[in-house]
Motif scaffolding. Structure first.
Motif, PDB file in Angstrom:
ATOM      1  N   ARG A  68       0.810  -1.221   0.000  1.00  0.00           N
ATOM      2  CA  ARG A  68       0.000   0.000   0.000  1.00  0.00           C
ATOM      3  C   ARG A  68       0.841   1.269   0.000  1.00  0.00           C
ATOM      4  O   ARG A  68       0.345   2.340  -0.343  1.00  0.00           O
ATOM      5  N   SER A  69       2.103   1.186   0.400  1.00  0.00           N
ATOM      6  CA  SER A  69       2.941   2.388   0.429  1.00  0.00           C
ATOM      7  C   SER A  69       3.643   2.643  -0.914  1.00  0.00           C
ATOM      8  O   SER A  69       4.261   3.688  -1.087  1.00  0.00           O
ATOM      9  N   VAL A  70       3.534   1.721  -1.849  1.00  0.00           N
ATOM     10  CA  VAL A  70       4.106   1.903  -3.181  1.00  0.00           C
ATOM     11  C   VAL A  70       3.030   2.498  -4.087  1.00  0.00           C
ATOM     12  O   VAL A  70       1.935   1.940  -4.209  1.00  0.00           O
ATOM     13  N   ARG A  71       3.341   3.640  -4.694  1.00  0.00           N
ATOM     14  CA  ARG A  71       2.373   4.288  -5.585  1.00  0.00           C
ATOM     15  C   ARG A  71       2.041   3.351  -6.754  1.00  0.00           C
ATOM     16  O   ARG A  71       2.931   2.738  -7.350  1.00  0.00           O
ATOM     17  N   PRO A  72       0.778   3.236  -7.117  1.00  0.00           N
ATOM     18  CA  PRO A  72       0.386   2.333  -8.211  1.00  0.00           C
ATOM     19  C   PRO A  72       1.076   2.655  -9.542  1.00  0.00           C
ATOM     20  O   PRO A  72       1.437   1.752 -10.289  1.00  0.00           O
ATOM     21  N   GLU A  73       1.280   3.954  -9.842  1.00  0.00           N
ATOM     22  CA  GLU A  73       1.943   4.305 -11.102  1.00  0.00           C
ATOM     23  C   GLU A  73       3.416   3.895 -11.094  1.00  0.00           C
ATOM     24  O   GLU A  73       3.957   3.485 -12.123  1.00  0.00           O
ATOM     25  N   LEU A  74       4.076   3.950  -9.933  1.00  0.00           N
ATOM     26  CA  LEU A  74       5.451   3.471  -9.829  1.00  0.00           C
ATOM     27  C   LEU A  74       5.506   1.964 -10.040  1.00  0.00           C
ATOM     28  O   LEU A  74       6.369   1.460 -10.771  1.00  0.00           O
ATOM     29  N   ARG A  77       5.127   1.207 -13.689  1.00  0.00           N
ATOM     30  CA  ARG A  77       6.355   1.499 -14.440  1.00  0.00           C
ATOM     31  C   ARG A  77       7.418   0.435 -14.197  1.00  0.00           C
ATOM     32  O   ARG A  77       8.161   0.085 -15.104  1.00  0.00           O
TER      33      ARG A  77
END
Length: 182
Positions: A68-74, A77
């Protein structure tokens, strides 16, 4: 009239790190990532390949991060093996320090001067802009952009015909301006 020169990367720089297999110190990044999940925790690495033996090494992007702490767009990519993300991460000081690596920018950049029509003027005002943090000697840039030798550029600096607000010796990776009087 102010002329703008642009220093831009042509490819990803070489990664300077010792190879455990053959003891060479150069790796090439090709923009590939590996993402591994441990239940709700993620690891991500940038994969680099030894230029001598082809051995693959992993550069840690992050370890044991909550999903949950990792941005979905990152995350997207990373899964898409985005080469622009690889370039950004290689220039990130935190990633370089964590992995104990340095970058070799030799033959990985070019100077765009916008043409040679400025070379016949008496006074040239130039703004040098970097599109990436590429450490380059300003003397080298000025010599290449003006069609002079490095010794000639050094002589112009010494006699005061070439002036800048920044020190022109050493390496720079930040934008700067200079004035050349002929």
């Amino acid at each position: 009239m102010l002329t703008t020169w642009v220093v831009m990367p042509t490819c990803l720089p070489l990664v300077l790190r010792r190879c455990h297999t053959c003891a060479t110190e150069r790796f090439r990044a090709n923009g590939k990532f590996r993402v591994n999940a441990h239940h709700k925790l993620l690891d991500a690495w940038l994969l680099v390949r030894c230029t001598a033996c082809g051995e693959t090494a992993k550069l840690t992007v992050f370890e044991r991060m909550n999903v949950r702490s990792v941005r979905p767009e990152l995350l997207a990519r990373l899964h898409d093996n985005d080469p622009a993300l690889a370039a950004d991460l290689l220039q990130d000081p935190v990633v370089r320090r964590r992995n104990r690596i340095a970058l070799d920018w030799d033959d990985a950049w070019r100077l765009d001067t916008g043409g040679s029509d400025h070379l016949d003027q008496e006074v040239i005002d130039v703004s040098v802009r970097f599109t990436a943090r590429i450490p380059v000697r300003p003397v080298r840039l000025i010599a290449e952009g003006c069609g002079l030798s490095r010794a000639e550029v050094e002589r112009l600096i010494t006699e005061g015909s070439l002036v800048s607000a920044v020190r022109l010796s050493g390496k720079l990776s930040d934008d700067f301006t200079f004035t050349l009087k002929r």
